[in-house]
Design an enzyme around this catalytic site. Structure first.
Site, PDB file in Angstrom:
ATOM      1  N   TYR A   3       0.893  -1.223  -0.009  1.00 44.26           N
ATOM      2  CA  TYR A   3       0.107   0.042   0.050  1.00 44.26           C
ATOM      3  C   TYR A   3       0.676   1.356  -0.018  1.00 44.26           C
ATOM      4  CZ  TYR A   3      -3.330  -3.692   1.543  1.00 44.26           C
ATOM      5  OH  TYR A   3      -4.005  -4.683   1.869  1.00 44.26           O
ATOM      6  N   ASN A  61      -7.325   6.477   3.389  1.00 42.85           N
ATOM      7  CA  ASN A  61      -8.116   7.593   4.528  1.00 42.85           C
ATOM      8  C   ASN A  61      -8.213   7.016   5.957  1.00 42.85           C
ATOM      9  OD1 ASN A  61     -10.513   8.713   5.605  1.00 42.85           O
ATOM     10  ND2 ASN A  61     -11.425   8.990   3.573  1.00 42.85           N
ATOM     11  N   ASP A  74      -6.612   4.810   7.279  1.00 42.00           N
ATOM     12  CA  ASP A  74      -5.331   4.346   7.844  1.00 42.00           C
ATOM     13  C   ASP A  74      -4.646   5.591   8.320  1.00 42.00           C
ATOM     14  OD1 ASP A  74      -5.906   2.326   5.423  1.00 42.00           O
ATOM     15  OD2 ASP A  74      -4.266   1.501   6.517  1.00 42.00           O
ATOM     16  N   TYR A  90       0.841  -0.663  -7.378  1.00 40.86           N
ATOM     17  CA  TYR A  90      -0.313  -0.719  -6.818  1.00 40.86           C
ATOM     18  C   TYR A  90      -1.616  -0.592  -7.841  1.00 40.86           C
ATOM     19  CZ  TYR A  90      -4.646  -0.121  -4.209  1.00 40.86           C
ATOM     20  OH  TYR A  90      -6.081   0.021  -3.869  1.00 40.86           O
ATOM     21  N   GLY A  96     -14.172  -0.650   4.194  1.00 40.90           N
ATOM     22  CA  GLY A  96     -12.824  -0.848   4.948  1.00 40.90           C
ATOM     23  C   GLY A  96     -12.596  -2.465   4.982  1.00 40.90           C
ATOM     24  N   ASP A 129     -12.865  -5.163   2.894  1.00 45.97           N
ATOM     25  CA  ASP A 129     -13.110  -5.578   1.562  1.00 45.97           C
ATOM     26  C   ASP A 129     -13.935  -6.937   1.147  1.00 45.97           C
ATOM     27  OD1 ASP A 129     -11.411  -3.353   1.895  1.00 45.97           O
ATOM     28  OD2 ASP A 129      -9.970  -4.003   0.318  1.00 45.97           O
ATOM     29  N   ARG A 152      -5.363 -13.270   0.349  1.00 46.42           N
ATOM     30  CA  ARG A 152      -6.027 -12.230  -0.385  1.00 46.42           C
ATOM     31  C   ARG A 152      -7.409 -12.378  -0.908  1.00 46.42           C
ATOM     32  NH1 ARG A 152      -4.385  -7.202   0.513  1.00 46.42           N
ATOM     33  NH2 ARG A 152      -5.419  -6.777  -1.472  1.00 46.42           N
ATOM     34  N   TYR A 154      -7.558 -12.382   4.992  1.00 45.86           N
ATOM     35  CA  TYR A 154      -7.961 -11.162   4.521  1.00 45.86           C
ATOM     36  C   TYR A 154      -9.333 -10.948   5.721  1.00 45.86           C
ATOM     37  CZ  TYR A 154      -7.535  -6.749   1.956  1.00 45.86           C
ATOM     38  OH  TYR A 154      -7.121  -5.475   1.654  1.00 45.86           O
ATOM     39  N   GLU A 172      -0.326  -7.018   9.057  1.00 42.18           N
ATOM     40  CA  GLU A 172      -1.603  -6.302   8.624  1.00 42.18           C
ATOM     41  C   GLU A 172      -2.789  -7.102   9.217  1.00 42.18           C
ATOM     42  OE1 GLU A 172      -2.258  -6.828   4.354  1.00 42.18           O
ATOM     43  OE2 GLU A 172      -3.923  -5.371   4.444  1.00 42.18           O
TER      44      GLU A 172
HETATM   45  C1  GLC Z   1      -7.148  -2.825   2.506  1.00 45.97           C
HETATM   46  C2  GLC Z   1      -8.245  -2.727   3.760  1.00 45.97           C
HETATM   47  C3  GLC Z   1      -8.642  -1.325   4.130  1.00 45.97           C
HETATM   48  C4  GLC Z   1      -7.304  -0.458   4.509  1.00 45.97           C
HETATM   49  C5  GLC Z   1      -6.421  -0.614   2.880  1.00 45.97           C
HETATM   50  C6  GLC Z   1      -5.054  -0.063   3.201  1.00 45.97           C
HETATM   51  O1  GLC Z   1      -7.915  -2.302   1.325  1.00 45.97           O
HETATM   52  O2  GLC Z   1      -9.128  -3.611   3.556  1.00 45.97           O
HETATM   53  O3  GLC Z   1      -9.389  -1.232   5.337  1.00 45.97           O
HETATM   54  O4  GLC Z   1      -7.713   0.776   4.432  1.00 45.97           O
HETATM   55  O5  GLC Z   1      -6.292  -2.019   2.689  1.00 45.97           O
HETATM   56  O6  GLC Z   1      -4.489  -0.403   4.387  1.00 45.97           O
END
Ligand code: GLC
Length: 429
Positions: free
Chosen positions: A30, A35, A37, A82, A163, A165, A198, A356, A400
């Site tokens: 990432y 947002n 995070d 990404y 959030g 997913d 994932r 996940y 994570e």
């Molecule tokens: C994934 C998570 C999400 C988070 C993002 C970045 O998409 O599901 O909640 O904000 O990763 O960490």
């Protein structure tokens, strides 16, 4: 490992993931600004570098759309592997898009609550005055552009907005979506993390298909409410929104700003929350599929979020805790599950230990649930989950998510919000 040593490691990790104006949630997986995070990262940073914490928030707000939408990703930095890339979103077709690259969807509105928390620890009146108009605008956008039935409840239009997913909460709605002419794409997420940890490919195709629908509608909010194939009222999202409204109201009062509009949002949401979400037979809150006009009867940890939102009654809280959270057939540790808190009840047939949002422990959810339990005076239980969270961080590092059976780490390594929340868990450890 001692708590002070863990916090040294957490500080070093947040410094390592610092990309200038923002902090990467995970260094490889990432590499842009997310947002919710970034709200938690700012909270972590505020423990040792307040100016840098405020920069984190200002950077996020620089991605705000002119109509108030605060996007789920802001792309400040260079291209990365990404996916979706900034260009994929085609946000320039919407007149409200900002001058910086962003995604075209939002995420749970945790930011105001985090700012209020920082405000209780630091004297930052100027900063509050500076960001308040942006926060108010975002809340107003959620309560208008995302309110499909004048209930005060916001709708989400994509699982990424929840959030969580690939939560099994979305399986049935996702199965009802028939992706057509999905644009060519290459997943970036499985380059850095084993595919078994994932989302399934079928979910991913729909994630991308939905974005394609949105970009064809040029992200016009009215068109999206009318036509998004995914249109859901989410318990977690709305609980966080209600809490954020409450916190926004406190900031408004401090600034001498009017509060009537915020009161209306809160009263309206409270008046509709139970009718839409509470299942008295099960003693659980369920999300609501607006497109399909049906309750989503899946048991996940999202059901505990009304405690964080302060929207459950004492009786509802008791049922959530006694019938579900402490139930070893659902969430409580047992012979197989050693750690708090599996994101999905073990009783769900779709439960998966390492995939996940299908079962693993997420530090953010532990924190949200701990905060909620404290609000309702379940302090011993909150303390147990907090100790367990610290143990996971100390033993398996800032990952994570974690396998709830043995606590081993999954997903991205060096994950920023897991480090940031270590600072919150240290209180009372
Ligand atoms: C994934 C998570 C999400 C988070 C993002 C970045 O998409 O599901 O909640 O904000 O990763 O960490």
């Amino acid at each position: 490992m001692t708590v002070p040593h863990l916090l040294d490691l957490a500080r070093a990790l947040l410094r390592k993931n610092d990309a200038g104006p923002f902090t990467k949630p995970g260094p490889n997986q990432y590499p842009h600004q997310w947002n919710w995070d970034s709200a938690l990262i700012a909270l972590g940073l505020s423990h040792f570098d307040l100016p840098r914490a405020l920069t984190e928030i200002r950077s996020l707000l620089s991605g705000q759309w002119k109509d108030g939408m605060l996007p789920h990703v802001v792309y400040h930095s260079d291209p990365s592997d990404y996916f979706p890339s900034p260009a994929f979103w085609q946000i320039e077709n919407n007149p409200n898009a900002p001058g910086i690259s962003t995604s075209g969807i939002t995420q749970p509105p945790l930011l105001t609550t985090i700012i209020r928390r920082m405000r209780t620890r630091h004297s930052i009146p100027q900063f509050i005055g500076e960001v308040y108009p942006s926060l108010l605008k975002w809340h107003r956008w959620l309560h208008t552009s995302r309110d499909a039935d004048k209930s005060g409840l916001a709708c989400i239009i994509h699982p990424w907005e929840s959030g969580t997913d690939d939560s099994p909460r979305w399986l049935e709605v996702m199965a009802s979506i028939r992706p057509q002419d999905v644009p060519d794409f290459r997943r970036g997420d499985t380059l850095h993390v084993p595919a078994a940890e994932r989302p399934h490919q079928a979910d991913y195709e729909r994630f991308i298909y939905l974005i394609d629908v949105f970009r064809r509608e040029k992200y016009d909010p009215t068109a999206l409410l009318a036509r998004s194939p995914f249109l859901v009222q989410d318990v977690l999202f709305n609980s966080i929104l209600h809490r954020a409204d409450e916190d926004l109201r406190v900031l408004a009062e401090e600034l001498g700003q009017p509060t009537d509009e915020i009161d209306d949002w809160m009263n309206n949401l409270r008046a509709h929350f139970d009718r839409q979400f509470w299942d008295n037979a099960d003693g659980l809150y369920h999300d609501y599929d607006r497109r399909g006009s049906a309750s989503i009867s899946v048991n996940t940890a999202a059901t505990f979020l009304p405690l964080f939102g302060g929207i459950a009654s004492r009786e509802q809280a008791k049922r959530l805790v006694e019938e579900h959270l402490q139930n070893p057939l659902e969430y409580a540790p047992n012979q197989k599950i050693r750690h708090w808190l599996t994101t999905t009840s073990q009783s769900e047939p779709t439960w998966e230990a390492r995939r996940y949002w299908r079962g693993p422990v997420w530090i953010i959810l532990n924190w949200l649930v701990i905060e909620g339990l404290r609000r309702y005076d379940y302090n011993d239980l909150a303390g147990a989950i907090q100790r367990d969270s610290l143990e996971l961080l100390a033993r398996s590092g800032f990952r994570e998510y974690y396998d709830p059976r043995d606590g081993s780490g999954c997903g991205s390594t060096d994950f920023s919000w897991s480090a940031a929340l270590a600072f919150e868990f240290k209180e009372g450890a």
